[in-house]
Motif scaffolding. Structure first.
Motif, PDB file in Angstrom:
ATOM      1  N   GLN A  40       3.047   0.509  -9.565  1.00 58.82           N
ATOM      2  CA  GLN A  40       2.164   0.915  -8.562  1.00 58.82           C
ATOM      3  C   GLN A  40       0.884  -0.641  -8.993  1.00 58.82           C
ATOM      4  O   GLN A  40       0.317  -0.487  -8.326  1.00 58.82           O
ATOM      5  CB  GLN A  40       1.819   1.835  -9.276  1.00 58.82           C
ATOM      6  CG  GLN A  40       0.005   2.478  -7.982  1.00 58.82           C
ATOM      7  CD  GLN A  40      -0.332   3.393  -8.764  1.00 58.82           C
ATOM      8  OE1 GLN A  40      -0.604   3.688  -9.408  1.00 58.82           O
ATOM      9  NE2 GLN A  40      -0.648   4.683  -8.032  1.00 58.82           N
ATOM     10  N   ARG A  80      -7.726   3.718  -5.245  1.00 57.49           N
ATOM     11  CA  ARG A  80      -7.456   4.492  -4.143  1.00 57.49           C
ATOM     12  C   ARG A  80      -5.543   4.666  -4.006  1.00 57.49           C
ATOM     13  O   ARG A  80      -5.458   3.905  -3.896  1.00 57.49           O
ATOM     14  CB  ARG A  80      -8.177   4.407  -3.003  1.00 57.49           C
ATOM     15  CG  ARG A  80      -9.472   5.567  -3.787  1.00 57.49           C
ATOM     16  CD  ARG A  80     -10.579   5.813  -2.575  1.00 57.49           C
ATOM     17  NE  ARG A  80     -12.151   6.184  -2.574  1.00 57.49           N
ATOM     18  CZ  ARG A  80     -12.543   6.233  -1.101  1.00 57.49           C
ATOM     19  NH1 ARG A  80     -12.833   6.213  -0.295  1.00 57.49           N
ATOM     20  NH2 ARG A  80     -14.374   6.369  -2.303  1.00 57.49           N
ATOM     21  N   GLU A  81      -5.000   5.547  -4.312  1.00 50.40           N
ATOM     22  CA  GLU A  81      -3.941   5.810  -3.435  1.00 50.40           C
ATOM     23  C   GLU A  81      -3.936   5.895  -2.222  1.00 50.40           C
ATOM     24  O   GLU A  81      -2.342   5.155  -1.434  1.00 50.40           O
ATOM     25  CB  GLU A  81      -3.219   6.654  -4.227  1.00 50.40           C
ATOM     26  CG  GLU A  81      -3.475   6.823  -6.167  1.00 50.40           C
ATOM     27  CD  GLU A  81      -2.340   6.686  -6.707  1.00 50.40           C
ATOM     28  OE1 GLU A  81      -1.585   8.346  -5.928  1.00 50.40           O
ATOM     29  OE2 GLU A  81      -1.817   6.955  -7.507  1.00 50.40           O
ATOM     30  N   ILE A  82      -3.933   6.638  -1.178  1.00 49.31           N
ATOM     31  CA  ILE A  82      -3.050   7.202  -0.050  1.00 49.31           C
ATOM     32  C   ILE A  82      -4.334   5.903   0.987  1.00 49.31           C
ATOM     33  O   ILE A  82      -4.105   5.614   1.531  1.00 49.31           O
ATOM     34  CB  ILE A  82      -3.187   8.109   0.471  1.00 49.31           C
ATOM     35  CG1 ILE A  82      -3.133   8.024   2.140  1.00 49.31           C
ATOM     36  CG2 ILE A  82      -4.426   8.819   0.312  1.00 49.31           C
ATOM     37  CD1 ILE A  82      -2.420   9.700   2.144  1.00 49.31           C
ATOM     38  N   TRP A  92       0.788   4.185  -3.196  1.00 52.34           N
ATOM     39  CA  TRP A  92       0.885   5.626  -2.694  1.00 52.34           C
ATOM     40  C   TRP A  92       2.121   6.049  -3.529  1.00 52.34           C
ATOM     41  O   TRP A  92       1.735   7.804  -4.085  1.00 52.34           O
ATOM     42  CB  TRP A  92       0.703   5.941  -1.334  1.00 52.34           C
ATOM     43  CG  TRP A  92       1.109   7.453  -0.214  1.00 52.34           C
ATOM     44  CD1 TRP A  92       0.044   8.884  -1.833  1.00 52.34           C
ATOM     45  CD2 TRP A  92       1.296   7.642   0.612  1.00 52.34           C
ATOM     46  NE1 TRP A  92       0.311   9.502  -0.637  1.00 52.34           N
ATOM     47  CE2 TRP A  92       0.656   9.215  -0.337  1.00 52.34           C
ATOM     48  CE3 TRP A  92       1.774   7.329   1.459  1.00 52.34           C
ATOM     49  CZ2 TRP A  92       1.367  10.319   1.207  1.00 52.34           C
ATOM     50  CZ3 TRP A  92       2.230   8.405   2.506  1.00 52.34           C
ATOM     51  CH2 TRP A  92       1.895   9.454   2.709  1.00 52.34           C
ATOM     52  N   LYS A  93       2.746   6.007  -2.961  1.00 53.59           N
ATOM     53  CA  LYS A  93       5.032   6.279  -4.228  1.00 53.59           C
ATOM     54  C   LYS A  93       4.937   6.246  -4.827  1.00 53.59           C
ATOM     55  O   LYS A  93       5.788   7.117  -5.405  1.00 53.59           O
ATOM     56  CB  LYS A  93       5.260   6.192  -2.763  1.00 53.59           C
ATOM     57  CG  LYS A  93       5.582   6.871  -0.915  1.00 53.59           C
ATOM     58  CD  LYS A  93       4.999   8.705  -1.045  1.00 53.59           C
ATOM     59  CE  LYS A  93       6.428   8.491  -0.720  1.00 53.59           C
ATOM     60  NZ  LYS A  93       6.542  10.192  -1.263  1.00 53.59           N
ATOM     61  N   LYS A 103       5.657  11.679  -5.453  1.00 57.64           N
ATOM     62  CA  LYS A 103       5.774  10.339  -6.316  1.00 57.64           C
ATOM     63  C   LYS A 103       7.483   9.893  -6.013  1.00 57.64           C
ATOM     64  O   LYS A 103       8.275  11.294  -6.037  1.00 57.64           O
ATOM     65  CB  LYS A 103       4.476  10.459  -7.534  1.00 57.64           C
ATOM     66  CG  LYS A 103       3.295  10.061  -7.847  1.00 57.64           C
ATOM     67  CD  LYS A 103       2.971   8.815  -7.155  1.00 57.64           C
ATOM     68  CE  LYS A 103       1.492   8.853  -7.355  1.00 57.64           C
ATOM     69  NZ  LYS A 103       1.381   7.397  -6.042  1.00 57.64           N
ATOM     70  N   THR A 156       0.848  -0.971  -0.251  1.00 59.10           N
ATOM     71  CA  THR A 156      -0.131  -0.256  -0.129  1.00 59.10           C
ATOM     72  C   THR A 156       1.160   1.683   0.159  1.00 59.10           C
ATOM     73  O   THR A 156       0.148   2.279  -0.623  1.00 59.10           O
ATOM     74  CB  THR A 156      -1.480   0.004   0.941  1.00 59.10           C
ATOM     75  OG1 THR A 156      -0.160  -0.084   2.563  1.00 59.10           O
ATOM     76  CG2 THR A 156      -1.685  -1.248   1.074  1.00 59.10           C
ATOM     77  N   TRP A 157       2.017   1.153   0.916  1.00 56.09           N
ATOM     78  CA  TRP A 157       2.919   1.932   0.584  1.00 56.09           C
ATOM     79  C   TRP A 157       3.514   2.099  -1.037  1.00 56.09           C
ATOM     80  O   TRP A 157       3.313   3.705  -1.550  1.00 56.09           O
ATOM     81  CB  TRP A 157       3.838   1.770   1.774  1.00 56.09           C
ATOM     82  CG  TRP A 157       5.051   3.204   1.453  1.00 56.09           C
ATOM     83  CD1 TRP A 157       6.499   3.189   0.243  1.00 56.09           C
ATOM     84  CD2 TRP A 157       5.391   4.333   1.725  1.00 56.09           C
ATOM     85  NE1 TRP A 157       7.208   4.120   0.922  1.00 56.09           N
ATOM     86  CE2 TRP A 157       6.687   5.088   1.237  1.00 56.09           C
ATOM     87  CE3 TRP A 157       5.089   5.211   2.514  1.00 56.09           C
ATOM     88  CZ2 TRP A 157       7.158   6.147   1.454  1.00 56.09           C
ATOM     89  CZ3 TRP A 157       5.318   6.226   2.361  1.00 56.09           C
ATOM     90  CH2 TRP A 157       6.693   6.525   2.552  1.00 56.09           C
TER      91      TRP A 157
END
Length: 334
Positions: A187, A254-256, A180-181, A326, A176-177
């Motif tokens: 990703q 979703r990303e975060i 997000w990053k 990113k 999940t990190w």
């Protein structure tokens, strides 16, 4: 009003341990996932996502371990005697992982060896932490204020289960990190991995949580005695809620949100451990107050803690702020 210094310090050390788990957990998770990320540029991108913060994250491990030694020397002596093997394995794995982290950038011919070393060190460190946690939860025999067990008492089916559970949990944090990053291939790969490790993590949390009360009568009483069960039931219900948010965040790409939901799961599990342990530091054997150093020592150390902890929090927050956004394979942020 007299301050309850042992209780204050127990809270500070608990906070340091939790900070280590949630912060170092995701960069250990990135290492655990390393073999599943193919291609040198993609691995560089994954490693660059944690490069600015990984060593700072381990500050909390030093603070937690050093604080335990200084503030609760009796608990430190008992726990380290009981968990000597997994703790030493964890520390050696962290050292080896740190060396691999630096050396993989210095060579091309042997880079694949350091890639595997980074992955192996991360996985072994996570597994050793989980085994140590499981051994602590299942109880440490104490007689005359000293460890009264054997050399291999830490190695049980329950501790092996918690070892695997923490590896999978850290893998979830790492995935999940990266969601997000990073972007692009890394990703997408992180999303694919997270869809597998998220339900596995939730399943293992359930199995460990159901097993734990049967390890000890006091655990059973703290979780199922009436009417206390009405209060502690909030924790498993919150875990279900966090699990729902995690799965929904992944499904909706979703990303975060998945990362925050994963962190919430770890925080809730930590709260559950606190419910099981309190008021003991060595479960069902030594309480916070029995293990504490003299009040004069605690007062002196608290002055240092009041100064040091905000400084650590400040530079940690600043590091994450500077390296927000990113990351790409070249180490740049945008």
């Amino acid at each position: 009003m007299t301050l309850d210094l042992p209780l204050i310090w127990a809270g500070l050390i608990a906070f340091a341990v939790l900070a280590y788990v949630v912060l170092d957990g995701f960069d250990l998770g990135v290492g655990i996932l390393f073999p599943l990320i193919r291609g040198e540029p993609h691995r560089d991108e994954a490693m660059n996502s944690v490069a600015p913060v990984w060593d700072g994250n381990e500050t909390w491990l030093v603070l937690g371990g050093g604080g335990l030694l200084a503030v609760f020397p009796l608990a430190y002596a008992i726990i380290m005697s009981a968990l000597y093997v997994p703790i030493i394995v964890m520390l050696l794995a962290l050292v080896f992982r740190g060396v691999a982290f630096e050396f993989r950038w210095k060579t091309q011919r042997g880079k694949f060896l350091w890639d595997w070393s980074f992955a192996a060190g991360s996985t072994l460190a996570a597994f050793a932490q989980g085994v140590a946690l499981g051994a602590l939860v299942q109880g440490i025999p104490v007689a005359n204020r000293a460890y009264a067990g054997g050399w291999w008492d830490w190695l049980t089916p329950f501790s092996i289960l918690t070892g695997f559970a923490l590896v999978i949990g850290y893998a979830l944090l790492g995935a999940t990190w990266l969601i997000w990053k990073t972007e692009g291939h890394v990703q997408r790969r992180a999303y694919d991995i997270a869809f597998w490790v998220a339900p596995a993590t939730l399943l293992l949390i359930g199995v460990v949580s159901l097993w734990t009360p049967f390890l000890s009568g006091p655990y059973m009483a703290r979780w199922f005695a009436w009417p206390q069960v009405l209060l502690v039931a909030v924790v498993p219900l919150a875990v279900l809620g966090a699990g729902f948010l995690l799965i929904r965040g992944l499904t909706e790409r979703r990303e975060i949100a998945p990362f925050l939901a994963s962190l919430l799961l770890f925080v809730l599990c930590f709260i559950g451990l606190g419910i099981s342990f309190f008021p003991h530091l060595v479960p069902n054997s030594v309480t916070i107050w029995e293990a504490a150093a003299p009040d004069n020592s605690l007062s002196f150390l608290l002055v240092g803690g009041v100064v040091l902890i905000p400084i650590i929090l400040a530079y940690t927050a600043y590091a994450y702020w500077v390296f927000r956004g990113k990351v790409n394979a070249a180490g740049g942020y945008h």
